[in-house]
Design an enzyme around this catalytic site. Structure first.
Site, PDB file in Angstrom:
ATOM      1  N   HIS A  63       4.119  -3.739 -20.667  1.00 45.34           N
ATOM      2  CA  HIS A  63       4.853  -2.904 -19.728  1.00 45.34           C
ATOM      3  C   HIS A  63       4.572  -1.554 -20.019  1.00 45.34           C
ATOM      4  CE1 HIS A  63       8.146  -2.484 -16.410  1.00 45.34           C
ATOM      5  NE2 HIS A  63       7.459  -1.593 -16.272  1.00 45.34           N
ATOM      6  N   GLU A 117      10.986 -10.325 -19.298  1.00 46.45           N
ATOM      7  CA  GLU A 117      10.650  -9.400 -20.488  1.00 46.45           C
ATOM      8  C   GLU A 117      11.819  -8.937 -21.390  1.00 46.45           C
ATOM      9  OE1 GLU A 117       9.069  -5.421 -18.684  1.00 46.45           O
ATOM     10  OE2 GLU A 117       7.824  -6.620 -17.310  1.00 46.45           O
ATOM     11  N   ALA A 146       3.293  -4.409 -10.939  1.00 48.52           N
ATOM     12  CA  ALA A 146       4.488  -4.295 -10.484  1.00 48.52           C
ATOM     13  C   ALA A 146       5.949  -4.502 -11.207  1.00 48.52           C
ATOM     14  CB  ALA A 146       4.419  -4.386  -9.031  1.00 48.52           C
ATOM     15  N   ARG A 147       6.131  -5.943 -10.891  1.00 51.36           N
ATOM     16  CA  ARG A 147       7.245  -6.329 -11.296  1.00 51.36           C
ATOM     17  C   ARG A 147       6.930  -8.115 -11.702  1.00 51.36           C
ATOM     18  NH1 ARG A 147       8.593  -2.483 -12.759  1.00 51.36           N
ATOM     19  NH2 ARG A 147      10.847  -1.377 -12.533  1.00 51.36           N
ATOM     20  N   PHE A 153       0.774  -1.471   0.017  1.00 54.44           N
ATOM     21  CA  PHE A 153      -0.117   0.056  -0.173  1.00 54.44           C
ATOM     22  C   PHE A 153       0.844   1.100   0.119  1.00 54.44           C
ATOM     23  CE2 PHE A 153      -3.501   2.712   1.421  1.00 54.44           C
ATOM     24  CZ  PHE A 153      -4.753   2.002   0.662  1.00 54.44           C
ATOM     25  N   GLY A 154       1.622   1.251  -1.051  1.00 55.85           N
ATOM     26  CA  GLY A 154       2.591   2.491  -1.327  1.00 55.85           C
ATOM     27  C   GLY A 154       1.720   3.617  -2.059  1.00 55.85           C
ATOM     28  N   ARG A 155       2.505   4.175  -2.708  1.00 52.42           N
ATOM     29  CA  ARG A 155       1.844   5.473  -3.748  1.00 52.42           C
ATOM     30  C   ARG A 155       0.852   4.855  -4.534  1.00 52.42           C
ATOM     31  NH1 ARG A 155       7.039   7.030  -3.626  1.00 52.42           N
ATOM     32  NH2 ARG A 155       7.602   9.144  -2.682  1.00 52.42           N
ATOM     33  N   ILE A 156       1.468   3.901  -5.250  1.00 49.83           N
ATOM     34  CA  ILE A 156       0.602   3.272  -6.513  1.00 49.83           C
ATOM     35  C   ILE A 156      -0.513   2.237  -5.833  1.00 49.83           C
ATOM     36  CG2 ILE A 156       0.503   1.720  -8.528  1.00 49.83           C
ATOM     37  CD1 ILE A 156       3.388   2.771  -9.198  1.00 49.83           C
ATOM     38  N   GLY A 214       2.609   0.626 -17.950  1.00 49.61           N
ATOM     39  CA  GLY A 214       2.071   1.485 -16.792  1.00 49.61           C
ATOM     40  C   GLY A 214       2.198   2.735 -16.680  1.00 49.61           C
TER      41      GLY A 214
HETATM   42  C1  DGY Z   1       9.106   2.052 -13.181  1.00 52.10           C
HETATM   43  O1  DGY Z   1       9.302   3.002 -13.038  1.00 52.10           O
HETATM   44  O2  DGY Z   1       9.607   1.163 -12.060  1.00 52.10           O
HETATM   45  C2  DGY Z   1       8.001   1.525 -14.127  1.00 52.10           C
HETATM   46  O3  DGY Z   1       8.111   0.197 -13.943  1.00 52.10           O
HETATM   47  C3  DGY Z   1       8.127   2.026 -15.268  1.00 52.10           C
HETATM   48  O4  DGY Z   1       6.923   1.993 -16.126  1.00 52.10           O
END
Ligand code: DGY
Length: 336
Positions: A302, A284, A254-255, A169-172, A304
């Site tokens: 990717h 990736e 996220a990753r 539960f950080g910024r994103i 985001g």
């Molecule tokens: C980041 O900045 O870590 C993001 O994955 C880029 O989209």
């Protein structure tokens, strides 16, 4: 007060710090780099070899990699190294060897905050698209296979009133929670290693649960917002997927390595999970052929942070860190 003037305005072009930029950046960022630095840009966006980056570490004062570029110890340990700062274009720094940077006294920075809202939008887009089978429907329609409206055609999962579990539960994570609760009437649960921003918790009326297992067992949708680290690798593995509710939907912006993709493919094939929405992958830009063959996964490359606003803001943040460093100040987003 932040000093916005370039630290190099009074220097002749040849006396300016030398900056090696690993990828092509948005035009305004490249123009700003050119104006203040002796900048090597990459207009063709070619992928550089490790040898080229090690040479750059010997010839430049700063390297600007992005979230997809490996910055291993060979760069920090390079004999005759000149580079003193690695200013990452992006938030994630899992490909940078921070330990080697610290050992060699090289500063590392990233760009937090610049891409929060756009990445949260993509998480919601994947959640909705996976729930409502949007990609499947579009493929069918474009393939000329749509036979018209039928009461049983492509039935999906209702989002309104469902429970969303936020892992991190950080910024994103907080921005996704706010959208889900306020925009889509979802109940929000979360796990986070530290107490999160209380305003974000309040905004989403989010409830903390005591463990990831409990969150998985109680959620209809799960959205991942944790960093990639040795201790988070495959945090969603076969055992944890088995804890998820039958028919649940997993979203990952996220990753890729947070998820064991083979275990995820098993669960999607068996129908234990109804669907998944993925913007990131373990290897990736390679994507698992099993995931590619499944119709109940929405796959994005990717994307985001892929808006002009986010990418330019990421570049501005990277430049803010470079400028502070060359002004002799501590960069605001220093991570090593
Ligand atoms: C980041 O900045 O870590 C993001 O994955 C880029 O989209």
């Amino acid at each position: 007060m932040t000093n916005t003037a370039s630290p190099n305005d009074n220097l002749s072009p040849s006396a300016r710090p030398r900056v090696f930029v690993v990828r092509r950046l948005p035009a305004p960022n490249e123009a700003a780099l050119r104006a203040s630095y002796d900048a090597h840009l990459n207009p063709t966006d070619e992928t550089y070899s490790l040898d080229r980056l090690v040479d750059a570490a010997r010839a430049y004062d700063a390297i600007v990699p992005t979230v997809v570029d490996d910055v291993p110890s060979a760069i920090f340990d390079a004999p005759g190294r000149r580079v003193r700062i690695v200013a990452n274009f992006g938030v994630g720094f899992d490909r940078i060897d921070l330990e080697a940077a610290r050992r060699n006294g090289v500063v590392v920075t990233n760009t937090p905050g610049a891409l929060t809202e756009d990445t949260a939008d993509v998480a919601m887009m994947l959640l909705l698209a996976a729930a409502r089978r949007a990609s499947e429907g579009e493929r069918q329609l474009r393939g000329g296979e749509w036979e018209g409206w039928r009461p049983t055609h492509l039935l999906g999962t209702r989002v309104n009133g469902a429970t969303l579990g936020i892992v991190g539960f950080g910024r994103i994570g907080g921005a996704v929670a706010r959208r889900a609760h306020r925009g889509f009437g979802m109940r929000v649960l979360y796990v986070n290693p530290r107490p999160p921003d209380p305003r974000a918790v309040l905004d989403a009326r989010a409830d903390e649960v005591t463990s990831l297992e409990e969150l998985l067992a109680q959620s209809d949708f799960v959205s991942l917002h944790a960093p990639s680290r040795p201790d988070t690798r495959h945090m969603i593995d076969a055992a944890r997927i088995a804890r998820m509710r039958p028919g649940a939907i997993l979203v990952n912006t996220a990753r890729g390595d947070l998820v064991d993709e083979s275990a995820l493919a098993d669960a999607l094939e068996r129908g234990h999970l109804a669907a998944a929405g993925l913007d990131v992958f373990e290897r990736e830009p390679q994507v698992s052929p099993r995931l590619l063959s499944l119709s109940n996964v929405v796959l994005l490359p990717h994307l985001g942070s892929a808006t002009t606003a986010s990418r330019v803001a990421m570049g501005e943040r990277m430049l803010m860190n470079l400028d502070a460093f060359f002004r002799g100040q501590s960069p605001p987003d220093r991570i090593a």
